[in-house]
Write an enzyme that holds these catalytic residues in place. Structure first.
Site, PDB file in Angstrom:
ATOM      1  N   HIS A 129      41.606  -4.599   1.016  1.00 48.60           N
ATOM      2  CA  HIS A 129      39.881  -4.944   1.307  1.00 48.60           C
ATOM      3  C   HIS A 129      39.411  -5.715   0.898  1.00 48.60           C
ATOM      4  CE1 HIS A 129      35.549  -3.357   0.044  1.00 48.60           C
ATOM      5  NE2 HIS A 129      36.022  -2.743   1.483  1.00 48.60           N
ATOM      6  N   GLU A 168      47.784  -1.821   1.574  1.00 52.70           N
ATOM      7  CA  GLU A 168      46.633  -0.048   1.796  1.00 52.70           C
ATOM      8  C   GLU A 168      47.933   0.728   1.746  1.00 52.70           C
ATOM      9  OE1 GLU A 168      42.865  -0.716   3.004  1.00 52.70           O
ATOM     10  OE2 GLU A 168      42.439  -3.241   3.106  1.00 52.70           O
ATOM     11  N   SER A 172      41.809  -0.486   6.991  1.00 54.64           N
ATOM     12  CA  SER A 172      40.239  -0.184   7.280  1.00 54.64           C
ATOM     13  C   SER A 172      39.212  -0.294   8.506  1.00 54.64           C
ATOM     14  CB  SER A 172      39.311  -0.295   6.430  1.00 54.64           C
ATOM     15  OG  SER A 172      39.077  -1.819   5.404  1.00 54.64           O
ATOM     16  N   ASP A 197      46.338   1.675  -1.607  1.00 55.48           N
ATOM     17  CA  ASP A 197      44.855   1.274  -1.688  1.00 55.48           C
ATOM     18  C   ASP A 197      44.874   2.383  -0.879  1.00 55.48           C
ATOM     19  OD1 ASP A 197      41.888   1.610  -0.560  1.00 55.48           O
ATOM     20  OD2 ASP A 197      41.294  -0.367  -1.297  1.00 55.48           O
ATOM     21  N   LYS A 232      35.175   8.988   1.943  1.00 55.18           N
ATOM     22  CA  LYS A 232      35.819   8.429   2.910  1.00 55.18           C
ATOM     23  C   LYS A 232      36.092  10.869   3.412  1.00 55.18           C
ATOM     24  CE  LYS A 232      36.211   4.215   2.442  1.00 55.18           C
ATOM     25  NZ  LYS A 232      35.330   3.954   1.189  1.00 55.18           N
TER      26      LYS A 232
END
Length: 384
Positions: A129, A168, A172, A197, A232
């Site tokens: 990200h 991550e 995303s 993350d 989220k």
């Protein structure tokens, strides 16, 4: 000033961003200018943003504590509801301690800039990200990026006992998962720390929604730093950093975006706490989400655009051309489906896409409507 030229160039290239104004949004629907759309652009993966339990908790906390935290957590902003939320997060996720942040962006920035000095190295997955990438650029550490999920490339870059590896849980924009078996193996061999993350895995994956590490069968203590967000699957907003008690004590003293920011409002903390409790019992919603993902992927098999390999709520349809992506999104909107058109620099040049996100709140009929709208939009675009 150069900004007018920059905006004109972005507009001509199909890269200019605009800010839509909406009336109301949930995991399933979006309301704007008197029209109702099926929402396939948000991150409300379990449909909790409108849950009565969260609204009731927020209302009760507002009456008891007021609507603001008044100051930073280290001054007078940390209240009983914040402490209770931290305690239940640690119990749920098997962490020693956590601290709360106003956003995932500020949490990621805080950790990297507080922990790493010029004597350290930072290794990041190329698709991490923007908050992580920017934090690495702003920190004095030497940052190196490695090809997405490529453990061989990462192994060739690592130096023993010299820094932090960051990746991550669920990426995303691509929707795939990080290789956490490979990452924990390399971190253990090299003596470097690991940070996950898990913004898009928390609540959706693993036992009781514990996230990507749980999904992949990896003990939480093998990853020294965990970041998760509440905006989220939990349906609210905010974030946390979790790890050892020593790590959290250090960050309490050195994480500038924590030390110098007003704390989460008590009603927000209360709503998150209600969401944490619901998520742990949300096996039915997680199963329903998986059914919607399978239905969507099966229905897109004959489409002329590639669907990236993802078994998560994030289903990216790769279009490539920026203007074509915008046109497809506009066509879908005309048919009542709100879908995000993602273009560079958010994704690499030539990989513009429709970022289609699914929720447990969607019905089977909603997915059928989306598939029908996609077919019509693609046919329309080919006639132009």
């Amino acid at each position: 000033m150069p900004f007018n030229l920059s905006l004109a160039e972005r507009d001509a290239a199909g890269l200019k961003r605009s800010l839509p104004v909406i009336d109301r949004v949930s995991g399933r629907q979006l309301f704007s200018h008197g029209k109702t759309y099926l929402n396939f652009a948000g991150n409300d993966y379990l449909g909790l943003s409108q849950a009565p339990e969260l609204i009731t908790a927020s209302d009760a906390a507002a009456r008891e504590f007021g609507v603001g935290a008044v100051a930073s957590p280290l001054v007078v902003g940390h209240q009983a509801v914040h402490r209770q939320l931290e305690a239940e997060l640690t119990d749920w996720l098997g962490l020693e301690a956590v601290m709360l942040f106003s956003s995932g962006f500020s949490a990621n920035q805080a950790v990297i800039k507080a922990l790493l000095g010029k004597e350290h190295s930072l290794w990041q997955d190329r698709l991490n990200h923007a908050s992580l990438q920017e934090a690495g650029l702003l920190s004095p550490a030497r940052m190196q990026r490695f090809a997405h999920n490529d453990m061989a490339v990462l192994a060739g870059k690592l130096k023993p006992h010299s820094g932090l590896i960051v990746s991550e849980g669920v990426f995303s924009m691509d929707g795939d998962q990080g290789d956490w078996h490979g990452l924990t193996r390399l971190a253990g061999q090299s003596g470097n720390w690991l940070m996950i993350d898990d913004a898009h895995g928390l609540g959706v994956l693993g036992t009781q929604g514990c996230g990507t590490l749980s999904e992949q069968g990896i003990a939480s203590h093998k990853v020294q730093i965990t970041m998760g967000t509440f905006g989220k699957a939990l349906g609210v907003s905010g974030a946390f950093i979790g790890g050892s008690r020593a790590l959290i004590d250090y960050l309490h003293n050195h994480a500038r975006s924590y030390v110098y920011s007003t704390h989460l409002p008590p009603p927000q903390a209360a709503a998150i706490l209600a969401a944490v409790r619901l998520v742990q019992q949300a096996d039915d919603q997680r199963e329903q989400l998986q059914q919607r993902i399978a239905q969507f992927r099966h229905g897109t098999a004959q489409l002329p655009f590639s669907l990236l390999p993802s078994n998560t709520a994030i289903q990216p349809l790769l279009v490539g051309d920026e203007q074509a992506t915008l046109q497809l999104a506009a066509q879908l909107r005309e048919q009542g489906c709100w879908v995000g058109a993602i273009r560079p620099p958010t994704v690499p040049k030539g990989s513009a896409r429709l970022r289609i996100t699914l929720s447990a709140a969607h019905t089977a009929a909603d997915i059928t409507a989306l598939l029908t709208a996609l077919e019509k939009a693609i046919k329309h675009s080919r006639k132009r």
